[in-house]
Write a protein that holds these residues in place. Structure first.
Motif, mmCIF file in Angstrom:
data_model
loop_
_atom_site.group_PDB
_atom_site.id
_atom_site.type_symbol
_atom_site.label_atom_id
_atom_site.label_comp_id
_atom_site.label_asym_id
_atom_site.label_seq_id
_atom_site.Cartn_x
_atom_site.Cartn_y
_atom_site.Cartn_z
ATOM 1 N N ARG A 1 -5.098 -10.462 4.784
ATOM 2 C CA ARG A 1 -5.025 -10.998 6.147
ATOM 3 C C ARG A 1 -5.823 -10.087 7.075
ATOM 4 N NH1 ARG A 1 1.386 -11.288 5.652
ATOM 5 N NH2 ARG A 1 0.835 -9.144 5.255
ATOM 6 N N PRO A 2 -6.270 -10.591 8.215
ATOM 7 C CA PRO A 2 -7.044 -9.748 9.129
ATOM 8 C C PRO A 2 -6.355 -8.428 9.487
ATOM 9 C CG PRO A 2 -7.235 -12.028 9.799
ATOM 10 C CD PRO A 2 -6.226 -11.988 8.674
ATOM 11 N N ARG A 3 -5.035 -8.460 9.736
ATOM 12 C CA ARG A 3 -4.358 -7.196 10.087
ATOM 13 C C ARG A 3 -4.281 -6.258 8.883
ATOM 14 N NH1 ARG A 3 0.382 -10.778 10.707
ATOM 15 N NH2 ARG A 3 1.710 -10.453 8.906
ATOM 16 N N ASP A 4 -4.200 -6.816 7.663
ATOM 17 C CA ASP A 4 -4.217 -5.984 6.463
ATOM 18 C C ASP A 4 -5.586 -5.323 6.297
ATOM 19 O OD1 ASP A 4 -1.574 -6.692 5.748
ATOM 20 O OD2 ASP A 4 -2.293 -8.488 4.710
ATOM 21 N N LEU A 5 -6.630 -6.098 6.512
ATOM 22 C CA LEU A 5 -7.982 -5.548 6.392
ATOM 23 C C LEU A 5 -8.249 -4.494 7.462
ATOM 24 C CD1 LEU A 5 -9.907 -8.843 5.527
ATOM 25 C CD2 LEU A 5 -9.020 -7.076 3.957
ATOM 26 N N ALA A 6 -7.728 -4.705 8.662
ATOM 27 C CA ALA A 6 -7.868 -3.698 9.728
ATOM 28 C C ALA A 6 -7.165 -2.404 9.335
ATOM 29 C CB ALA A 6 -7.310 -4.232 11.047
ATOM 30 N N LEU A 7 -6.008 -2.525 8.737
ATOM 31 C CA LEU A 7 -5.285 -1.330 8.285
ATOM 32 C C LEU A 7 -6.076 -0.610 7.185
ATOM 33 C CD1 LEU A 7 -1.638 -0.649 7.831
ATOM 34 C CD2 LEU A 7 -3.112 -0.291 5.866
ATOM 35 N N LEU A 8 -6.612 -1.364 6.240
ATOM 36 C CA LEU A 8 -7.401 -0.753 5.168
ATOM 37 C C LEU A 8 -8.643 -0.065 5.723
ATOM 38 C CD1 LEU A 8 -7.062 -3.550 2.455
ATOM 39 C CD2 LEU A 8 -5.839 -1.357 2.546
ATOM 40 N N ASP A 9 -9.279 -0.681 6.716
ATOM 41 C CA ASP A 9 -10.426 -0.033 7.370
ATOM 42 C C ASP A 9 -10.003 1.267 8.038
ATOM 43 O OD1 ASP A 9 -12.211 -1.993 6.580
ATOM 44 O OD2 ASP A 9 -12.114 -3.091 8.489
ATOM 45 N N TRP A 10 -8.856 1.235 8.749
ATOM 46 C CA TRP A 10 -8.350 2.457 9.378
ATOM 47 C C TRP A 10 -8.136 3.524 8.316
ATOM 48 C CZ3 TRP A 10 -4.131 5.404 8.383
ATOM 49 C CH2 TRP A 10 -3.902 6.448 9.267
ATOM 50 N N TRP A 11 -7.508 3.145 7.188
ATOM 51 C CA TRP A 11 -7.224 4.095 6.116
ATOM 52 C C TRP A 11 -8.514 4.750 5.618
ATOM 53 C CZ3 TRP A 11 -2.534 5.634 4.036
ATOM 54 C CH2 TRP A 11 -2.621 6.460 2.917
ATOM 55 N N ARG A 12 -9.509 3.929 5.310
ATOM 56 C CA ARG A 12 -10.769 4.460 4.771
ATOM 57 C C ARG A 12 -11.457 5.392 5.767
ATOM 58 N NH1 ARG A 12 -11.192 -1.150 3.014
ATOM 59 N NH2 ARG A 12 -10.794 -1.241 0.785
ATOM 60 N N GLN A 13 -11.428 5.024 7.045
ATOM 61 C CA GLN A 13 -12.098 5.838 8.068
ATOM 62 C C GLN A 13 -11.336 7.123 8.395
ATOM 63 O OE1 GLN A 13 -12.839 3.331 11.489
ATOM 64 N NE2 GLN A 13 -13.866 1.799 10.247
ATOM 65 N N THR A 14 -10.006 7.079 8.296
ATOM 66 C CA THR A 14 -9.184 8.207 8.713
ATOM 67 C C THR A 14 -8.708 9.064 7.547
ATOM 68 O OG1 THR A 14 -8.409 6.838 10.544
ATOM 69 C CG2 THR A 14 -7.153 8.836 10.089
ATOM 70 N N ILE A 15 -8.285 8.436 6.458
ATOM 71 C CA ILE A 15 -7.705 9.149 5.324
ATOM 72 C C ILE A 15 -8.728 9.345 4.217
ATOM 73 C CG2 ILE A 15 -5.850 9.147 3.590
ATOM 74 C CD1 ILE A 15 -4.823 9.347 6.496
ATOM 75 N N GLY A 16 -9.463 8.282 3.908
ATOM 76 C CA GLY A 16 -10.456 8.356 2.841
ATOM 77 C C GLY A 16 -10.321 7.182 1.902
ATOM 78 N N PRO A 17 -10.818 7.335 0.666
ATOM 79 C CA PRO A 17 -10.755 6.226 -0.300
ATOM 80 C C PRO A 17 -9.305 5.806 -0.576
ATOM 81 C CG PRO A 17 -12.180 7.988 -1.095
ATOM 82 C CD PRO A 17 -11.491 8.511 0.126
ATOM 83 N N LEU A 18 -9.145 4.531 -0.895
ATOM 84 C CA LEU A 18 -7.817 4.030 -1.232
ATOM 85 C C LEU A 18 -7.373 4.651 -2.555
ATOM 86 C CD1 LEU A 18 -8.277 0.227 -0.434
ATOM 87 C CD2 LEU A 18 -7.289 2.009 1.022
ATOM 88 N N PRO A 19 -6.114 5.078 -2.632
ATOM 89 C CA PRO A 19 -5.630 5.678 -3.881
ATOM 90 C C PRO A 19 -5.486 4.633 -4.977
ATOM 91 C CG PRO A 19 -3.837 5.470 -2.299
ATOM 92 C CD PRO A 19 -5.096 5.037 -1.595
#
Length: 167
Positions: free
Chosen positions: A143-161
């Motif tokens: 969903r758009p809000r899920d994708l926004a969260l994943l973008d935040w994660w990648r930009q702030t935390i790094g690659p998805l675990p």
């Protein structure tokens, strides 16, 4: 989510856990518990997965109602005792209190209750789905809000675990 909602969710989940209600916290609220730098603005509600057991759902509903939550099934206020036939195919109970929303899912299309338990661990004394599993679900749902969260994660935390990663 406001700071007041966050505290309400925490008090409620701790009370449910202390009362022996089996659940796994999932979704963005559970992710924020494990990653406090996640902004509250990205958390819409609190999601729980429960076993598909009418006795558990009755106990949950009784506790929530006693704590001032309004519990509904497809926007219709519920009366105790809940009946298995009335719950079938409806997926979740929704509880609301002071603007906070607690979604209590008991049916899931792709994961069983044992699978949720296998992908969870205790964090801050609460059973929560592991970070990697939450992020994987969000990527699958997309969903758009899920994708926004994943973008935040990648930009702030790094690659998805990866799912095998601890956490």
């Amino acid at each position: 989510m406001t700071a007041a909602h966050e505290q309400l969710y925490l008090r409620t989940l701790r009370a449910l856990s202390a009362a022996g209600v089996p659940f796994v916290g999932l979704g963005t609220f559970a992710l924020r518990r494990q990653c406090p730098q996640l902004p509250r603005r990205l958390v819409a509600d609190c999601d729980l997965q429960l076993p598909p057991d009418v006795a558990v759902l009755n106990h949950l509903t009784e506790l929530l109602q006693a704590a001032g939550w309004q519990v509904t099934l497809w926007e219709v206020p519920v009366q105790l005792p809940l009946a298995a036939a009335a719950l079938a195919g409806k997926y979740y109970l929704r509880a609301r209190r002071a603007g906070a929303v607690l979604d209590c899912t008991y049916e899931h299309d792709s994961l069983s209750w044992p699978a949720f338990q296998a992908n969870s661990h205790y964090h801050e004394g609460l059973p929560l789905m592991r970070t990697a599993a939450i992020l994987q679900q969000k990527a699958q749902i997309g969903r758009p809000r899920d994708l926004a969260l994943l973008d935040w994660w990648r930009q702030t935390i790094g690659p998805l675990p990866e799912l095998g990663d601890p956490g």
